[in-house]
Scaffold this motif. Structure first.
Motif, PDB file in Angstrom:
ATOM      1  N   UNK A   1     -10.428 -34.480  13.387  1.00 26.74           N
ATOM      2  CA  UNK A   1     -11.514 -33.693  13.249  1.00 26.74           C
ATOM      3  C   UNK A   1     -11.243 -32.212  13.551  1.00 26.74           C
ATOM      4  N   UNK A   2     -11.836 -31.389  12.517  1.00 30.87           N
ATOM      5  CA  UNK A   2     -11.829 -29.965  12.874  1.00 30.87           C
ATOM      6  C   UNK A   2     -13.451 -29.448  12.673  1.00 30.87           C
ATOM      7  N   UNK A   3     -13.663 -28.370  13.514  1.00 35.17           N
ATOM      8  CA  UNK A   3     -14.993 -27.761  13.301  1.00 35.17           C
ATOM      9  C   UNK A   3     -14.795 -26.433  13.500  1.00 35.17           C
ATOM     10  N   UNK A   4     -15.251 -25.477  12.516  1.00 35.53           N
ATOM     11  CA  UNK A   4     -14.953 -24.120  12.135  1.00 35.53           C
ATOM     12  C   UNK A   4     -16.197 -23.322  12.415  1.00 35.53           C
ATOM     13  N   UNK A   5     -16.342 -22.691  13.460  1.00 34.00           N
ATOM     14  CA  UNK A   5     -17.818 -21.788  13.820  1.00 34.00           C
ATOM     15  C   UNK A   5     -17.472 -20.630  13.062  1.00 34.00           C
ATOM     16  N   UNK A   6     -18.595 -19.892  12.816  1.00 31.49           N
ATOM     17  CA  UNK A   6     -18.306 -18.520  12.151  1.00 31.49           C
ATOM     18  C   UNK A   6     -19.836 -17.835  12.269  1.00 31.49           C
ATOM     19  N   UNK A   7     -19.893 -16.623  11.963  1.00 31.01           N
ATOM     20  CA  UNK A   7     -21.085 -16.021  11.881  1.00 31.01           C
ATOM     21  C   UNK A   7     -21.544 -15.245  13.193  1.00 31.01           C
ATOM     22  N   UNK A   8     -20.824 -15.230  14.432  1.00 28.04           N
ATOM     23  CA  UNK A   8     -21.225 -14.490  15.530  1.00 28.04           C
ATOM     24  C   UNK A   8     -21.221 -12.942  15.133  1.00 28.04           C
ATOM     25  N   UNK A   9     -21.603 -12.329  16.176  1.00 23.63           N
ATOM     26  CA  UNK A   9     -21.615 -10.932  15.976  1.00 23.63           C
ATOM     27  C   UNK A   9     -22.236 -10.214  17.101  1.00 23.63           C
ATOM     28  N   UNK A  10     -22.528  -8.715  16.765  1.00 23.52           N
ATOM     29  CA  UNK A  10     -23.209  -8.044  17.670  1.00 23.52           C
ATOM     30  C   UNK A  10     -24.483  -7.526  17.053  1.00 23.52           C
ATOM     31  N   UNK A  11     -25.552  -7.859  17.589  1.00 17.64           N
ATOM     32  CA  UNK A  11     -26.845  -7.767  16.891  1.00 17.64           C
ATOM     33  C   UNK A  11     -27.898  -7.129  18.031  1.00 17.64           C
ATOM     34  N   UNK A  12     -28.874  -6.229  17.634  1.00 17.03           N
ATOM     35  CA  UNK A  12     -29.844  -5.719  18.561  1.00 17.03           C
ATOM     36  C   UNK A  12     -30.837  -6.786  18.655  1.00 17.03           C
ATOM     37  N   UNK A  13     -31.380  -6.375  19.894  1.00 17.81           N
ATOM     38  CA  UNK A  13     -32.733  -7.318  20.251  1.00 17.81           C
ATOM     39  C   UNK A  13     -33.669  -7.347  19.154  1.00 17.81           C
ATOM     40  N   UNK A  14     -34.306  -8.584  18.809  1.00 22.62           N
ATOM     41  CA  UNK A  14     -35.084  -9.137  17.567  1.00 22.62           C
ATOM     42  C   UNK A  14     -34.580  -8.915  16.289  1.00 22.62           C
ATOM     43  N   UNK A  15     -32.982  -8.803  16.188  1.00 24.25           N
ATOM     44  CA  UNK A  15     -32.500  -9.205  15.172  1.00 24.25           C
ATOM     45  C   UNK A  15     -32.415 -10.567  14.762  1.00 24.25           C
ATOM     46  N   UNK A  16     -31.471 -10.853  13.890  1.00 21.37           N
ATOM     47  CA  UNK A  16     -31.047 -12.231  13.144  1.00 21.37           C
ATOM     48  C   UNK A  16     -29.639 -12.384  12.922  1.00 21.37           C
ATOM     49  N   UNK A 109     -15.096 -30.323  19.358  1.00 17.24           N
ATOM     50  CA  UNK A 109     -15.558 -29.046  19.581  1.00 17.24           C
ATOM     51  C   UNK A 109     -14.893 -28.254  18.659  1.00 17.24           C
ATOM     52  N   UNK A 110     -15.695 -27.017  18.389  1.00 15.27           N
ATOM     53  CA  UNK A 110     -14.965 -26.161  17.593  1.00 15.27           C
ATOM     54  C   UNK A 110     -14.538 -25.264  18.454  1.00 15.27           C
ATOM     55  N   UNK A 111     -14.052 -23.788  18.008  1.00 18.12           N
ATOM     56  CA  UNK A 111     -13.264 -22.748  18.818  1.00 18.12           C
ATOM     57  C   UNK A 111     -14.524 -21.738  19.356  1.00 18.12           C
ATOM     58  N   UNK A 112     -15.708 -21.870  18.925  1.00 18.72           N
ATOM     59  CA  UNK A 112     -16.749 -21.005  19.543  1.00 18.72           C
ATOM     60  C   UNK A 112     -16.896 -19.872  18.841  1.00 18.72           C
ATOM     61  N   UNK A 113     -18.077 -19.161  18.646  1.00 15.38           N
ATOM     62  CA  UNK A 113     -18.007 -17.830  18.080  1.00 15.38           C
ATOM     63  C   UNK A 113     -19.088 -16.869  19.009  1.00 15.38           C
ATOM     64  N   UNK A 114     -18.876 -15.729  19.171  1.00 15.18           N
ATOM     65  CA  UNK A 114     -19.319 -14.870  20.309  1.00 15.18           C
ATOM     66  C   UNK A 114     -20.752 -14.348  19.533  1.00 15.18           C
ATOM     67  N   UNK A 115     -21.746 -14.515  20.281  1.00 15.97           N
ATOM     68  CA  UNK A 115     -23.023 -13.794  20.088  1.00 15.97           C
ATOM     69  C   UNK A 115     -23.409 -12.667  21.030  1.00 15.97           C
ATOM     70  N   UNK A 116     -23.470 -11.670  20.589  1.00 18.44           N
ATOM     71  CA  UNK A 116     -23.934 -10.499  21.819  1.00 18.44           C
ATOM     72  C   UNK A 116     -25.266  -9.854  20.937  1.00 18.44           C
ATOM     73  N   UNK A 117     -26.071  -9.833  22.105  1.00 18.62           N
ATOM     74  CA  UNK A 117     -27.247  -9.208  21.763  1.00 18.62           C
ATOM     75  C   UNK A 117     -27.620  -8.184  22.727  1.00 18.62           C
ATOM     76  N   UNK A 118     -27.765  -6.839  22.135  1.00 16.57           N
ATOM     77  CA  UNK A 118     -27.739  -5.515  22.755  1.00 16.57           C
ATOM     78  C   UNK A 118     -29.434  -5.343  22.988  1.00 16.57           C
ATOM     79  N   UNK A 119     -29.353  -4.871  24.064  1.00 19.90           N
ATOM     80  CA  UNK A 119     -31.044  -4.528  24.517  1.00 19.90           C
ATOM     81  C   UNK A 119     -31.088  -3.129  23.969  1.00 19.90           C
TER      82      UNK A 119
END
Length: 119
Positions: A1-16, A109-119
């Protein structure tokens, strides 16, 4: 079983952001797939999940109304649309699946993707 996560990144507050999870390596119509996150210095916590058999969804109380989970069974994909992001949403987001078997459940579990929301 493999789970490949993607789509994380750096976004500003109130972003998507939209996270994606590509699953492979198993054939089942009885599983729950979703997202768990871990913020720096904190324990992992369930974000959201969806049932393969019923389509029923779960959201952590603090995320209701901002996050939406969905799936595309034809593509073996699962998504998490995250809107109105806040700095406290900063975390590593893991794709996770619980497969119900005749003998119990298996968790992957997949490997994880980092989501960072800046203020």
């Amino acid at each position: 079983v493999q789970l490949q996560a993607s789509g994380g990144g750096l976004v500003q507050t109130r972003g998507s952001l939209r996270l994606s999870c590509q699953r492979s390596g198993f054939i089942s119509d009885n599983y729950v797939i979703g997202w768990i996150r871990q913020a720096p210095g904190k324990e992992r916590s369930r974000v959201s999940c969806i049932s393969s058999s019923t389509g029923a969804t779960y959201y952590a109380d603090s995320l209701k109304g901002r996050f939406t989970i969905s799936r595309d069974n034809a593509k073996d994909m699962m998504y998490l649309q995250m809107n109105t992001l806040k700095p406290e949403d900063t975390a590593v987001y893991y794709c996770n699946v619980l497969i119900r078997r005749a003998y119990g459940t298996d968790t992957y579990w997949g490997q994880g993707t980092q989501v960072t929301v800046s203020s």
